[in-house]
Every structure is written in structure tokens, then in C-alpha cells.
Design a protein around this motif. Structure first.
Motif, mmCIF file in Angstrom:
data_model
loop_
_atom_site.group_PDB
_atom_site.id
_atom_site.type_symbol
_atom_site.label_atom_id
_atom_site.label_comp_id
_atom_site.label_asym_id
_atom_site.label_seq_id
_atom_site.Cartn_x
_atom_site.Cartn_y
_atom_site.Cartn_z
ATOM 1 N N ASP A 121 0.871 -1.173 0.000
ATOM 2 C CA ASP A 121 0.000 0.000 0.000
ATOM 3 C C ASP A 121 0.907 1.221 0.000
ATOM 4 O O ASP A 121 2.134 1.087 -0.134
ATOM 5 C CB ASP A 121 -0.949 -0.001 1.204
ATOM 6 C CG ASP A 121 -2.277 0.693 0.871
ATOM 7 O OD1 ASP A 121 -2.266 1.587 0.002
ATOM 8 O OD2 ASP A 121 -3.306 0.369 1.470
ATOM 9 N N TYR A 122 0.338 2.426 0.171
ATOM 10 C CA TYR A 122 1.103 3.640 -0.076
ATOM 11 C C TYR A 122 0.863 4.676 1.016
ATOM 12 O O TYR A 122 -0.160 4.676 1.691
ATOM 13 C CB TYR A 122 0.726 4.220 -1.456
ATOM 14 C CG TYR A 122 0.751 3.169 -2.528
ATOM 15 C CD1 TYR A 122 1.949 2.773 -3.099
ATOM 16 C CD2 TYR A 122 -0.422 2.533 -2.927
ATOM 17 C CE1 TYR A 122 1.983 1.780 -4.058
ATOM 18 C CE2 TYR A 122 -0.396 1.544 -3.885
ATOM 19 C CZ TYR A 122 0.817 1.169 -4.445
ATOM 20 O OH TYR A 122 0.847 0.181 -5.375
ATOM 21 N N ARG A 123 1.834 5.559 1.144
ATOM 22 C CA ARG A 123 1.677 6.684 2.047
ATOM 23 C C ARG A 123 0.560 7.605 1.556
ATOM 24 O O ARG A 123 0.251 7.629 0.367
ATOM 25 C CB ARG A 123 2.970 7.518 2.127
ATOM 26 C CG ARG A 123 4.160 6.829 2.737
ATOM 27 C CD ARG A 123 5.337 7.793 2.720
ATOM 28 N NE ARG A 123 6.560 7.165 3.166
ATOM 29 C CZ ARG A 123 6.945 7.102 4.435
ATOM 30 N NH1 ARG A 123 6.173 7.653 5.374
ATOM 31 N NH2 ARG A 123 8.072 6.518 4.767
ATOM 32 N N ASP A 124 -0.015 8.353 2.448
ATOM 33 C CA ASP A 124 -0.964 9.388 2.053
ATOM 34 C C ASP A 124 -0.237 10.416 1.181
ATOM 35 O O ASP A 124 0.846 10.893 1.526
ATOM 36 C CB ASP A 124 -1.545 10.082 3.285
ATOM 37 C CG ASP A 124 -2.429 9.145 4.092
ATOM 38 O OD1 ASP A 124 -2.996 8.209 3.498
ATOM 39 O OD2 ASP A 124 -2.539 9.341 5.322
ATOM 40 N N LEU A 177 -8.451 -7.942 3.757
ATOM 41 C CA LEU A 177 -8.032 -6.974 4.773
ATOM 42 C C LEU A 177 -6.516 -6.838 4.762
ATOM 43 O O LEU A 177 -5.792 -7.829 4.606
ATOM 44 C CB LEU A 177 -8.501 -7.415 6.156
ATOM 45 C CG LEU A 177 -10.021 -7.628 6.309
ATOM 46 C CD1 LEU A 177 -10.337 -8.209 7.674
ATOM 47 C CD2 LEU A 177 -10.768 -6.328 6.100
ATOM 48 N N LEU A 178 -6.046 -5.600 4.913
ATOM 49 C CA LEU A 178 -4.620 -5.303 4.962
ATOM 50 C C LEU A 178 -4.252 -4.739 6.319
ATOM 51 O O LEU A 178 -5.058 -4.061 6.961
ATOM 52 C CB LEU A 178 -4.241 -4.291 3.873
ATOM 53 C CG LEU A 178 -4.547 -4.678 2.422
ATOM 54 C CD1 LEU A 178 -4.181 -3.530 1.485
ATOM 55 C CD2 LEU A 178 -3.816 -5.938 2.032
ATOM 56 N N THR A 179 -3.031 -5.006 6.749
ATOM 57 C CA THR A 179 -2.491 -4.450 7.997
ATOM 58 C C THR A 179 -1.107 -3.886 7.703
ATOM 59 O O THR A 179 -0.174 -4.643 7.398
ATOM 60 C CB THR A 179 -2.403 -5.510 9.101
ATOM 61 O OG1 THR A 179 -3.691 -6.095 9.309
ATOM 62 C CG2 THR A 179 -1.908 -4.887 10.401
ATOM 63 N N ILE A 180 -0.978 -2.562 7.746
ATOM 64 C CA ILE A 180 0.299 -1.887 7.507
ATOM 65 C C ILE A 180 0.701 -1.220 8.814
ATOM 66 O O ILE A 180 0.126 -0.197 9.214
ATOM 67 C CB ILE A 180 0.201 -0.847 6.377
ATOM 68 C CG1 ILE A 180 -0.412 -1.459 5.125
ATOM 69 C CG2 ILE A 180 1.570 -0.257 6.094
ATOM 70 C CD1 ILE A 180 0.407 -2.541 4.478
ATOM 71 N N ASP A 236 4.166 7.783 10.503
ATOM 72 C CA ASP A 236 3.850 8.108 9.115
ATOM 73 C C ASP A 236 4.036 6.913 8.181
ATOM 74 O O ASP A 236 3.824 7.035 6.973
ATOM 75 C CB ASP A 236 4.682 9.297 8.633
ATOM 76 C CG ASP A 236 6.180 9.055 8.735
ATOM 77 O OD1 ASP A 236 6.572 8.028 9.321
ATOM 78 O OD2 ASP A 236 6.941 9.889 8.217
ATOM 79 N N GLU A 237 4.428 5.768 8.725
ATOM 80 C CA GLU A 237 4.508 4.545 7.928
ATOM 81 C C GLU A 237 3.393 3.574 8.295
ATOM 82 O O GLU A 237 3.410 2.428 7.874
ATOM 83 C CB GLU A 237 5.868 3.872 8.105
ATOM 84 C CG GLU A 237 7.013 4.654 7.474
ATOM 85 C CD GLU A 237 8.333 3.919 7.565
ATOM 86 O OE1 GLU A 237 8.410 2.921 8.336
ATOM 87 O OE2 GLU A 237 9.282 4.321 6.879
ATOM 88 N N ARG A 238 2.428 4.039 9.094
ATOM 89 C CA ARG A 238 1.282 3.214 9.426
ATOM 90 C C ARG A 238 0.085 3.646 8.590
ATOM 91 O O ARG A 238 -0.033 4.786 8.182
ATOM 92 C CB ARG A 238 0.919 3.343 10.911
ATOM 93 C CG ARG A 238 2.009 2.962 11.870
ATOM 94 C CD ARG A 238 1.451 2.915 13.293
ATOM 95 N NE ARG A 238 2.536 2.976 14.271
ATOM 96 C CZ ARG A 238 2.724 3.942 15.147
ATOM 97 N NH1 ARG A 238 1.843 4.943 15.193
ATOM 98 N NH2 ARG A 238 3.749 3.917 15.971
ATOM 99 N N VAL A 239 -0.836 2.702 8.384
ATOM 100 C CA VAL A 239 -2.125 2.989 7.773
ATOM 101 C C VAL A 239 -3.200 2.565 8.753
ATOM 102 O O VAL A 239 -3.142 1.465 9.312
ATOM 103 C CB VAL A 239 -2.301 2.239 6.439
ATOM 104 C CG1 VAL A 239 -3.691 2.485 5.858
ATOM 105 C CG2 VAL A 239 -1.228 2.673 5.445
#
Length: 798
Positions: free
Chosen positions: A596-599, A646-649, A655-658
Motif C-alpha cells: 500500500d502507499y503513504r498518504d 483486509l490489509l495491515t500496515i 507516518d509509515e502506518r495505515v
């Protein structure tokens, strides 16, 4: 080698008996069973020797082998839906036959001509594998009359899309880039025309397609979710024929026939569209829009002898899409008109060596290129932004029939990847500055073995093991990051340079595959399977629907390969002489190094993509139900899928969490999907088809509040993908008018009338927010196809 030793031992034994005068020599009757007119392999055909009551059935490629003593035999070849043949065969040497079965059009229940055994869904070992013939696909109502090979898969359980007009499909919780799409063994990196409205496959040249979403053979690799294997039909061997069609969106033309009868045959077909005039009839803001495509497919087959066959397939397609006016704010370039130009070129050369009656060798060379160009002709802002993916491969597969209980396969593969992420070239008078991202180069090596073991009449096992490895090659800038700082531009601890041709990083591992089938009664079986898949090339895009211009990257020291582990179990049953079939499958999948990606990620021009790419864990699970009716005037199926992805980051850095490190649904998570399709054929000249689809709306991220900063309204977002767009539902209708197939004519014609979205439901593609003080709500719904679309298509064959 053991199989070769066994074959030589049996040959020696047969020769010894002949020398002693104790028995006649033993030969093998071998060959292929194919469908007349299309040359599609007929799986499950019965080859029966009437005089001594022995027989066998053809395999999935139509191939069969039947050991017999020397002599003359009456042999009957039959299959449901085809006219049976009886041949008199004189066997005095190893005999290779090609048998063509004609469609049996006497009975309405045989409107669905099957190229598989009618109970194969119960008897085959693999689960989560579905094959569709092009005849069935052409009866499914299609948007604007365009028969769509890929979109037809959306009627199957476990297959979804993020919305109408979106590129690619999502299979069992996988993103669109996790599907390996093959056209005669050549991978295609984009499967859509017109930015996702239609697929790139010409229906006139497709023989059949097989979707592997559960039991994936170890011969396939490189993707983490599914394999879509599309085969181009064999060229006509007896006579020349031409065909084509005229539709609202595109027109088609093709020909095929023998250059040297039964030795050298050729096929060529094209499809092209001219849609600019449609936009000129629309409102002023659409005038000037261009939206055109064309594709060309060729196939050449040379069979110099019974043991050797050479086949070459070529494919080329191009799309041009131009808006009359826009602004490329994402490129920090202002432009009045932007053109998107993307194309695919692919080719394969395959050598089939029939070594003997039990050993077959296939060696294939593959070349595939995908290139995109975004440009504008404005003199002050003129530029060309080009990206390219190049895939070169050589592979070889050996199939050995050991005995009645064992058949084995083994193979090796080597892939050479080259990626040019993005290169911007300004025009001669442009104010735009040039730039070029560094190219990527890597080699993917793989080897596999597989054995299908028939333990008993009730139990069979297919076990395999694949090993794959990616070797990253220079030239490259290799960045090393520490654990004390977040991964951001400028935080790398060191940067080293890898020389051209040098290997600076490797990553690989084993991929076990296993499938078990147990028969539990007449027409009933239980199956279970496990497979691991490793993916070394990823499509990175922070938009919901990946655009053709989205960026491909290779795994390296900082972007780890995605690894999927899937467990599945299913129950399958047939009834009333295979007129009805039903199945229920449950699966659970874990994904390591999910992406996935950063905001606010900027991926297209980022020289350090690992600073915007986030990796974590994912898991998907679901239930797939299917009920199908295969015979009679009414045929069709109903499927229901319950699925979650479902994804878990998570990370030690905020700033590296979602979603604050908590699990959240993926962009394509749709819990409930219901599909129903039916065809009514009261006569051989007319058929009516309907299909209905319903699905839960996909997740979106909505603002929880808004703030005013310096008289500017700013939305406030908290958690990702916690809301959903409205549910999706649609009804389609089509009628097909054909000439009586029982009457032979030099010219065969048909008409297809269809209505897409019959009751004109305005399905939401997305929901966006725009502050408007004159309205109570800031939410706006965007619909792609908000009305009914009728179409009429004319088809002809000479």
C-alpha cells in the motif's frame, strides 16, 4: 529418466517376444481429438476399440494413447455434443492421428458444446479452475455489443472489479497486477482497451480461456493471485475461410486456411474502432475527444512430421485516448490537451517434440513489450512521457506418462526483465524540464516438478514443487536504510553503485503446490488444495483503478516480493446425467509483504519509490457457491461469493502506518457478490440471454470533518477505507439471430442485439466531495454508465 528407462525396457521386451514368435508386436495408437472448424482440443473424448472392448479417453489437450497389438481394428471416437466417428485403423507401426469431431446440432440440449468431459468438474483433481469456451462467452450480453473475454469472468464466483470501466479484474482478494494473463504463453501487462471499457482480446481468435484461481499448477509462477490462460485457436487445415463483423464500437475481419494442406496453416485477424465521430455528435465539451484502438493477432502452424510441430503467435495492439482539454496537475505541467498512447507487442515461438508415445517436450521462446506515452502538443508545454516494460523468456516443459497411475511434468524457465519507469522529453520550444528515472533490470529463474498420482479409483493427488529466484542486475543505485529513521528521501544511510551486468541482490524460495481429490459417491467429490506463489514485479498506483500509465517496478533490496499462501477446500456434485452441477468452495489466503502507499504518495516521478511504498500483511477469505444447468432449452448458472480482503500496515513510525496499524479493507474488498446468467434457445436459429449482477459497494475514504484555514475549506481524513459507495446492480439482455447451422452455406451470417443496463440504474463508480455553500451535502456521485446502452452487431463468415 526413469520413464525413458521403462519405455526402453518395454520396447526390448516386446522385441524379444517377437523374435521368439510368442506374440504379435505391441504398438501404440496415439493422436489428438479436435473440434472441427475451430481445432479446439476435445478433452474427455472416448476412443474405443470395438473388437476387443478396450479404450481410453483424451486428455485436456485432446491427446490420447492406446497400446495395441499389430492388426486392423474398428475404432469409435465419441463425445457428448459431437457426431461420433468410426474408423478402421491398420496398426503396423506407431500411428499418430488427428481426429476432428463435428458439432452435433440435432438436439437443443447440445447448444452448449463442451470441450471437456461433462463431469470433469467432479473428476479433475484441481479446484478453483474454470474453463470457458468462446461459444458460451459470445452468448453473454456485452456492453455496446463488444464480446468481452475478460469481462465474462466477472460472472464467475471469486472474480470482481472495482467498477465499470476499470482495468483488470480482482480474483480472491488479489489486486489487478497479481493476475498472470497469458496469450499463447505470452504475458500481457495491460488487458484493456479505452482505459478499461473493453478487453484487448479479439473474440474471433480465442479458442478458450482457463482461469486458475485456486489450484495453480507449478508450471505457472510470477504472480500472487491467479492465472488467466487464453489460447488462440488453431488455423483451419482443410480450407480457406474469412469472417468479420460490424459493431457500434469496433469492426472485425480475419482469415485462416492452409498454405500447404495439413502441413502449413495461417491465421490473421484484426479489430479496429473509429469512435471520434460519436464525440463530434455530443456536447461541445466532448468535441475534440479521441478514443480509438486496434489490435492484430496472427498464428502460423507448421507440422513437418508427426513428431514435430512449430507454432508462432504474434500480437499487437494500440490505444489512443485524447481529451479536448485538461490539466496535468499531477505532473506539475499545465496543458490544454493531453493524449494517452499505449501499446502491447507480444510474440511466441513454440516447438512441440513428440519424442514417443509417452514423452512430450515443449520449448517456447517469448517476447512481450508494453509501452505507454503521455504527451501534449502545446508549444510552450510540449512534452512526451514514456514508460516501458520488456519481458523476454525461454522455457521448456517435459511431460511423461509413467503408467496408468502416474503422469509427471518438469520444466525450467528464464526471464529477462527490463523496465524504463518514466522518461520525460520536452518539445523543441517547451518550458518543461527533461528527466529520466533510472532503468531496472533483473532475471527471474525457475524450475519445477509435478506428479499426478492416481492412488485409487476414488482418490487422486497432484503434488508439485517450484523454485524461483530473482537476480537484480546493474546498473543501479543501491540505497541502504537503517531502522532508526523512517524511510524517506534523504534518510538512506548509504548509496552504492552497481555496475552494468553485475548482480547486486537476489531473492528466491520454494513454492509448494498440492491438490487432493476424493470421490464420495456417484457424481460427488471433495477436494482440498494448497499453493504458494511469489511475485517479483509489481504495478504501483495510488489510484483505485490502475491507469495504463501506472508504474511497474521490480522487487529489490527495499521492495520485497509479495508471497501468497492459499488453502482451499471444496465440495462438487453433478446430477441427472450431468445436466446439473453444483459446487461450494472455501478459501483462506495470507499475503506477506502486501503493498500500500503513504498518504499523498507521488509514484510516477519518484526516483526512490520505496519511500512511498508501504509493505505489511494481508489476508483474504471467502465462500464461493455455484449452481449450473448444462442441458436443455434453458441453460445458465447462478453464483454467490462472500469474500473479504483486509490489509495491515504497521510500523514503529507513525507516518509509515495505515489506519493506525489496525486492519482495514482493501480498495477492492466487496463482501457480497451475486451473479445470474441464463440462455434460452428454443431453436437452432435464435437464442435469448439475460444476466444480472449485484455486489456490495467498494470501500472509500471519506472526510470526517472540515476546517477553515485562511478562508480555505480543508477536509480532515482519519482512517482509510472505512466507508463504502452504494451497492452495485445491473441487468443485461441480448438476442442472437443465426442461420440454421444444419444447412451448409458458403456465407454464414448472424445478428446480435443487446441492451446493457436495461433499467438504466446509475451505479456509482466513486463518491467525491466538493464544498458548495448552496447545497446541504458536499457529496457527489460519479456514474460511468448511468443509462441503458442498446447495440446491434452484424457477423459474417465465408
Amino acid at each position: 529418466m526413469s520413464r525413458l528407462f521403462t519405455f526402453l525396457l518395454l520396447s526390448f521386451w516386446a522385441a524379444a517376444l517377437l523374435a521368439q514368435g510368442q506374440s504379435k508386436p505391441v504398438y501404440s495408437l496415439t493422436g489428438y481429438v479436435r473440434q472441427a472448424g475451430t481445432n479446439a482440443p476435445v478433452s474427455g473424448a472416448t476412443i474405443f476399440v470395438q473388437s476387443n472392448r478396450v479404450g481410453t479417453t483424451s486428455g485436456k489437450d485432446g491427446y490420447f494413447i492406446l497400446p495395441l497389438e499389430a492388426g486392423t481394428y474398428p475404432v469409435r471416437i465419441s463425445h457428448v455434443g459431437f457426431v461420433a466417428q468410426t474408423l478402421t485403423i491398420t496398426l503396423d507401426k506407431l500411428t499418430m492421428l488427428t481426429i476432428e469431431l463435428a458439432d452435433d446440432t440435432k438436439y437443443l440440449e447440445e447448444v452448449v458444446v463442451q470441450t471437456e468431459a461433462p463431469d470433469k468438474n467432479v473428476r479433475k483433481v484441481e479446484l478453483g479452475v474454470t474453463q470457458l469456451s468462446i461459444k458460451n462467452i459470445k452468448r453473454i450480453p456485452a456492453f455496446m455489443g463488444e464480446v468481452d473475454v475478460v469481462r465474462s469472468l466477472l460472472l464467475l464466483p471469486g472474480v470482481t472489479t472495482v467498477g465499470e470501466g476499470a482495468t483488470g479484474i480482482n480474483v480472491r482478494g488479489g489486486s489487478v497486477d497479481q493476475n498472470l494473463v497469458l496469450l499463447d504463453d505470452a504475458p500481457l501487462f495491460n488487458t484493456s482497451h479505452l482505459l478499461g471499457f473493453f478487453s484487448v482480446f479479439n473474440p474471433d481468435i480465442v479458442r478458450d480461456l482457463t482461469l486458475h484461481r485456486g489450484g495453480i499448477a507449478p508450471a505457472f509462477g510470477g504472480r500472487a493471485s491467479a492465472v488467466l490462460d487464453i489460447k488462440v485457436k488453431e488455423p483451419e487445415t482443410e480450407r480457406w475461410s474469412a469472417y468479420g463483423g460490424i459493431g457500434l464500437v469496433s469492426s472485425r475481419a480475419g482469415f485462416e486456411g492452409p498454405i500447404v494442406k495439413k502441413k502449413l496453416t495461417v491465421l490473421a485477424a484484426t479489430r479496429l474502432s473509429f469512435n471520434d465521430f460519436l464525440f463530434s455528435l455530443g456536447p461541445d465539451n466532448l468535441k475534440g475527444t479521441r478514443a480509438n484502438f486496434y489490435d492484430i493477432t496472427t498464428k502460423l502452424k507448421w507440422q513437418p512430421s508427426e513428431k514435430h510441430t512449430l507454432t508462432s503467435t504474434g500480437y499487437f495492439c494500440r490505444d489512443i485516448f485524447k481529451l479536448p482539454g485538461d490539466s496535468l496537475s499531477g505532473q506539475e505541467i499545465n496543458a490544454s490537451s493531453t493524449q494517452f498512447d499505449y501499446r502491447s507487442i507480444a510474440g511466441t515461438v513454440r516447438w512441440n517434440f513428440f519424442i514417443n508415445s509417452r514423452i512430450n517436450l515443449n520449448t517456447t521462446a517469448v517476447w512481450s513489450q508494453y509501452r505507454t506515452e503521455t504527451s501534449t502538443a502545446d508549444s510552450a508545454n510540449q512534452f512526451s512521457l514514456v514508460a516501458e516494460v520488456l519481458h523476454k523468456q525461454i522455457k521448456s516443459d517435459l511431460s511423461v506418462t509413467i503408467n496408468d497411475r502416474h503422469s509427471a511434468q518438469a520444466g525450467v524457465s528464464a526471464i529477462d526483465y527490463y523496465i524504463q519507469p518514466n522518461r520525460l522529453t520536452p518539445g523543441p520550444f517547451s518550458n518543461v524540464l527533461p528527466f529520466a528515472l533510472p532503468t531496472e533490470r533483473a532475471y527471474e529463474l525457475a524450475a519445477y516438478v509435478q506428479d499426478e498420482w492416481k492412488i485409487s479409483e476414488a482418490t487422486s493427488v497432484v503434488g508439485g514443487l517450484r523454485y524461483s529466484m530473482l537476480l537484480n542486475a546493474g546498473p543501479a543505485q543501491v540505497r541502504t536504510y537503517g531502522s532508526e529513521l523512517p524511510r524517506l528521501p534523504g534518510t538512506a544511510l548509504s548509496t552504492t553503485t552497481a555496475d552494468a551486468g553485475s548482480i547486486y541482490h537476489t531473492n528466491g524460495g520454494l513454492e509448494p503446490r498440492l491438490a487432493v481429490r476424493m470421490t464420495v459417491g456417484e457424481g460427488r467429490s471433495i477436494k482440498a488444495g494448497y499453493n504458494r506463489m511469489r511475485q517479483y514485479i509489481q504495478l504501483i498506483s495510488n489510484t483505485t483503478a490502475a491507469l495504463p500509465s501506472s508504474r511497474w517496478v521490480l522487487s529489490n533490496a527495499n521492495i520485497k516480493p509479495q508471497i501468497a499462501d492459499q488453502w482451499s477446500v471444496g465440495y462438487f456434485m453433478n446430477g441427472k446425467q450431468n445436466e446439473y452441477e453444483a459446487s461450494a468452495e472455501v478459501y483462506y489466503k495470507t499475503l506477506t509483504n502486501a503493498i500500500d502507499y503513504r498518504d499523498g504518495a507521488n509514484l510516477q516521478r519518484n526516483a526512490t519509490p520505496e519511500t512511498d511504498v508501504l509493505q505489511g500483511k494481508g489476508h483474504a477469505y471467502g465462500l464461493e457457491l455455484l449452481a449450473k444447468k448444462n442441458k436443455g432449452a434453458w441453460t445458465g448458472w447462478v453464483s454467490y461469493t462472500y469474500a473479504r480482503t483486509l490489509l495491515t500496515i504497521d510500523s514503529r513510525f507513525a507516518d509509515e502506518r495505515v489506519n493506525n496499524g489496525q486492519a482495514y479493507p482493501a480498495n477492492f474488498d466487496k463482501p457480497h457478490t451475486l451473479n445470474a446468467t441464463t440462455t434460452y434457445r428454443p431453436s437452432l436459429r435464435f437464442s435469448l440471454s439475460l444476466n444480472f449482477t449485484y455486489s456490495t459497494g467498494r470501500p472509500i475514504t471519506q472526510p470526517y470533518a472540515r476546517a477553515r484555514l485562511n478562508n480555505t475549506i480543508v477536509p480532515i481524513y482519519v482512517n482509510r477505507n472505512q466507508e463504502r459507495i452504494p451497492d452495485y446492480h445491473r441487468l443485461d439482455f441480448s438476442m442472437l439471430f443465426e442461420q440454421d447451422p444444419a444447412k451448409k452455406r458458403k456465407v454464414q451470417q448472424s445478428w446480435n442485439f443487446s441492451i446493457y443496463n436495461v433499467y438504466a440504474h446509475k451505479n456509482a463508480y466513486s463518491v467525491f466531495y466538493r464544498f458548495d455553500p448552496r447545497q446541504d451535502s458536499d457529496a457527489f456521485k460519479l456514474s460511468i454508465f448511468g443509462t441503458a446502452f442498446p447495440s446491434l452487431t452484424y457477423n459474417v463468415r465465408f
